[in-house]
Design a protein around this motif. Structure first.
Motif, PDB file in Angstrom:
ATOM      1  N   ALA A  10       0.830  -1.211   0.000  1.00  0.00           N
ATOM      2  CA  ALA A  10       0.000   0.000   0.000  1.00  0.00           C
ATOM      3  C   ALA A  10       0.862   1.257   0.000  1.00  0.00           C
ATOM      4  N   LEU A  11       1.902   1.285   0.801  1.00  0.00           N
ATOM      5  CA  LEU A  11       2.784   2.448   0.847  1.00  0.00           C
ATOM      6  C   LEU A  11       3.457   2.692  -0.507  1.00  0.00           C
ATOM      7  N   LEU A  12       3.885   1.609  -1.160  1.00  0.00           N
ATOM      8  CA  LEU A  12       4.496   1.756  -2.474  1.00  0.00           C
ATOM      9  C   LEU A  12       3.481   2.231  -3.498  1.00  0.00           C
ATOM     10  N   GLU A  13       2.275   1.660  -3.448  1.00  0.00           N
ATOM     11  CA  GLU A  13       1.244   2.050  -4.410  1.00  0.00           C
ATOM     12  C   GLU A  13       0.830   3.507  -4.230  1.00  0.00           C
ATOM     13  N   LYS A  14       0.834   3.994  -2.993  1.00  0.00           N
ATOM     14  CA  LYS A  14       0.522   5.405  -2.733  1.00  0.00           C
ATOM     15  C   LYS A  14       1.710   6.317  -3.044  1.00  0.00           C
ATOM     16  N   GLN A  15       2.850   5.701  -3.391  1.00  0.00           N
ATOM     17  CA  GLN A  15       4.059   6.443  -3.743  1.00  0.00           C
ATOM     18  C   GLN A  15       4.539   7.310  -2.576  1.00  0.00           C
ATOM     19  N   LEU A  16       4.492   6.707  -1.378  1.00  0.00           N
ATOM     20  CA  LEU A  16       4.879   7.412  -0.169  1.00  0.00           C
ATOM     21  C   LEU A  16       6.262   6.950   0.297  1.00  0.00           C
ATOM     22  N   PRO A  17       7.175   7.850   0.573  1.00  0.00           N
ATOM     23  CA  PRO A  17       8.473   7.456   1.120  1.00  0.00           C
ATOM     24  C   PRO A  17       8.321   6.993   2.566  1.00  0.00           C
ATOM     25  N   GLN A  46     -10.597  -2.051 -11.416  1.00  0.00           N
ATOM     26  CA  GLN A  46      -9.206  -1.618 -11.402  1.00  0.00           C
ATOM     27  C   GLN A  46      -8.569  -2.130 -10.119  1.00  0.00           C
ATOM     28  N   TRP A  47      -7.247  -2.114 -10.073  1.00  0.00           N
ATOM     29  CA  TRP A  47      -6.525  -2.695  -8.936  1.00  0.00           C
ATOM     30  C   TRP A  47      -6.930  -2.031  -7.625  1.00  0.00           C
ATOM     31  N   SER A  48      -7.014  -2.834  -6.569  1.00  0.00           N
ATOM     32  CA  SER A  48      -7.169  -2.333  -5.206  1.00  0.00           C
ATOM     33  C   SER A  48      -6.315  -3.190  -4.288  1.00  0.00           C
ATOM     34  N   ILE A  49      -6.086  -2.713  -3.083  1.00  0.00           N
ATOM     35  CA  ILE A  49      -5.261  -3.449  -2.126  1.00  0.00           C
ATOM     36  C   ILE A  49      -5.872  -4.806  -1.796  1.00  0.00           C
ATOM     37  N   VAL A  50      -7.175  -4.938  -1.971  1.00  0.00           N
ATOM     38  CA  VAL A  50      -7.832  -6.218  -1.677  1.00  0.00           C
ATOM     39  C   VAL A  50      -7.439  -7.284  -2.690  1.00  0.00           C
ATOM     40  N   ASP A  51      -7.059  -6.882  -3.896  1.00  0.00           N
ATOM     41  CA  ASP A  51      -6.568  -7.865  -4.857  1.00  0.00           C
ATOM     42  C   ASP A  51      -5.297  -8.541  -4.336  1.00  0.00           C
ATOM     43  N   VAL A  52      -4.442  -7.778  -3.676  1.00  0.00           N
ATOM     44  CA  VAL A  52      -3.227  -8.359  -3.092  1.00  0.00           C
ATOM     45  C   VAL A  52      -3.589  -9.300  -1.943  1.00  0.00           C
ATOM     46  N   ASP A  53      -4.523  -8.871  -1.093  1.00  0.00           N
ATOM     47  CA  ASP A  53      -4.908  -9.697   0.055  1.00  0.00           C
ATOM     48  C   ASP A  53      -5.524 -11.019  -0.395  1.00  0.00           C
ATOM     49  N   LEU A  54      -6.423 -10.959  -1.388  1.00  0.00           N
ATOM     50  CA  LEU A  54      -7.057 -12.184  -1.873  1.00  0.00           C
ATOM     51  C   LEU A  54      -6.052 -13.058  -2.602  1.00  0.00           C
ATOM     52  N   ALA A  55      -5.193 -12.444  -3.408  1.00  0.00           N
ATOM     53  CA  ALA A  55      -4.197 -13.229  -4.133  1.00  0.00           C
ATOM     54  C   ALA A  55      -3.257 -13.957  -3.181  1.00  0.00           C
ATOM     55  N   LEU A  56      -2.878 -13.317  -2.096  1.00  0.00           N
ATOM     56  CA  LEU A  56      -1.999 -13.987  -1.150  1.00  0.00           C
ATOM     57  C   LEU A  56      -2.664 -15.229  -0.567  1.00  0.00           C
ATOM     58  N   THR A 116       4.586  -4.668  -9.573  1.00  0.00           N
ATOM     59  CA  THR A 116       5.892  -4.183  -9.141  1.00  0.00           C
ATOM     60  C   THR A 116       5.986  -4.047  -7.623  1.00  0.00           C
ATOM     61  N   SER A 117       4.949  -3.529  -6.993  1.00  0.00           N
ATOM     62  CA  SER A 117       4.977  -3.351  -5.538  1.00  0.00           C
ATOM     63  C   SER A 117       5.060  -4.694  -4.817  1.00  0.00           C
ATOM     64  N   VAL A 118       4.387  -5.693  -5.343  1.00  0.00           N
ATOM     65  CA  VAL A 118       4.442  -7.035  -4.752  1.00  0.00           C
ATOM     66  C   VAL A 118       5.831  -7.634  -4.948  1.00  0.00           C
ATOM     67  N   GLN A 119       6.389  -7.458  -6.132  1.00  0.00           N
ATOM     68  CA  GLN A 119       7.725  -7.970  -6.403  1.00  0.00           C
ATOM     69  C   GLN A 119       8.771  -7.347  -5.472  1.00  0.00           C
ATOM     70  N   ARG A 120       8.568  -6.084  -5.109  1.00  0.00           N
ATOM     71  CA  ARG A 120       9.479  -5.441  -4.166  1.00  0.00           C
ATOM     72  C   ARG A 120       9.455  -6.151  -2.816  1.00  0.00           C
ATOM     73  N   TRP A 121       8.268  -6.551  -2.365  1.00  0.00           N
ATOM     74  CA  TRP A 121       8.158  -7.307  -1.111  1.00  0.00           C
ATOM     75  C   TRP A 121       8.803  -8.682  -1.252  1.00  0.00           C
ATOM     76  N   LEU A 122       8.570  -9.335  -2.385  1.00  0.00           N
ATOM     77  CA  LEU A 122       9.130 -10.662  -2.593  1.00  0.00           C
ATOM     78  C   LEU A 122      10.652 -10.633  -2.643  1.00  0.00           C
ATOM     79  N   ASP A 123      11.221  -9.518  -3.055  1.00  0.00           N
ATOM     80  CA  ASP A 123      12.663  -9.397  -3.184  1.00  0.00           C
ATOM     81  C   ASP A 123      13.383  -9.045  -1.883  1.00  0.00           C
ATOM     82  N   LEU A 124      12.645  -8.788  -0.821  1.00  0.00           N
ATOM     83  CA  LEU A 124      13.302  -8.453   0.445  1.00  0.00           C
ATOM     84  C   LEU A 124      14.138  -9.641   0.929  1.00  0.00           C
ATOM     85  N   PRO A 125      15.264  -9.395   1.614  1.00  0.00           N
ATOM     86  CA  PRO A 125      16.205 -10.469   1.986  1.00  0.00           C
ATOM     87  C   PRO A 125      15.711 -11.273   3.195  1.00  0.00           C
TER      88      PRO A 125
END
Length: 212
Positions: free
Chosen positions: A26-33, A161-171, A198-207
């Motif tokens: 959500a933070l990435l999608e909102k483009q928030l640092p 259109q995409w919403s944060i719930v798509d990520v929750d359901l997909a998980l 892209t935002s999901v891939q960023r989470w998946l790439d965390l070490p």
């Protein structure tokens, strides 16, 4: 627009919490640092007085915005959408928004046998060989029934259109898909598509640390 200079997110040390993932995306999608830190939940770090008092519920994720600290992921994503401009996390129509919040609440409160037997280690580390129990199969059937009903035919997203719930359901669906458990192809395709965002891939790439 409120200042974003003090946004800080605390998540689990293995980056396996589906709720932490939801807020991170959500933070990435909102483009928030924001800055990011982790807690070792296995060591009980979330119950240390300093964190427990600030987060109120002693759980992750927790978002700090200035002097305000908020835990519980759906509360955080709603807060982000209401306080900050940028791409929306929820659908604009009131009934769609209500349905989105219904699905979020349901995914977090139901399907316990499935969440136990296909935990997020399946999603972020490796599949397991153990077959589902009768209770978990019933939960999986319920998940698939609701997902089939909620996802419009031929649609890539729940609400046009995409919403944060798509990520929750997909998980939740990926607990089955990534373990090789049976599911309708259109739901597997839907879950796989959300996983490529892209935002999901960023989470998946965390070490992630190696499993002990």
């Amino acid at each position: 627009m409120p200042s974003t200079s003090s946004l800080h997110l605390t998540v689990d040390a293995q980056y396996c919490s589906p709720y932490a993932m939801s807020v991170y995306v959500a933070l990435l999608e909102k483009q928030l640092p924001f800055t990011l830190s982790t807690l070792d939940l296995d060591a009980g770090a979330n119950h240390a007085p300093a964190y427990a008092l600030r987060s109120l519920t002693a759980r992750v994720p927790a978002l700090q915005h200035g002097d305000f600290v908020l835990s519980e992921s759906s509360a955080i994503t709603e807060y982000l959408d209401e306080v900050f401009s940028g791409p929306a996390l929820y659908p604009p129509h009131p009934q769609d928004k209500a349905r989105a919040r219904q699905l979020q609440a349901w995914l977090r409160s139901d399907l316990l046998p499935l969440r136990q037997e296909r935990d997020t280690l399946v999603v972020f580390y490796r599949p397991i060989r153990c077959p589902l129990s009768d209770a978990a199969r019933r939960a999986a059937h319920k998940l698939l029934r609701v997902a089939e009903q909620a996802l419009p035919a031929g649609a890539d997203y729940l609400f046009g259109q995409w919403s944060i719930v798509d990520v929750d359901l997909a998980l939740m669906l990926n607990r089955l898909r990534l373990n090789g458990d049976p599911m309708p192809q259109r739901l597997a395709d839907y879950a796989a598509l959300q996983w490529q965002r892209t935002s999901v891939q960023r989470w998946l790439d965390l070490p992630r640390p190696a499993l002990k």
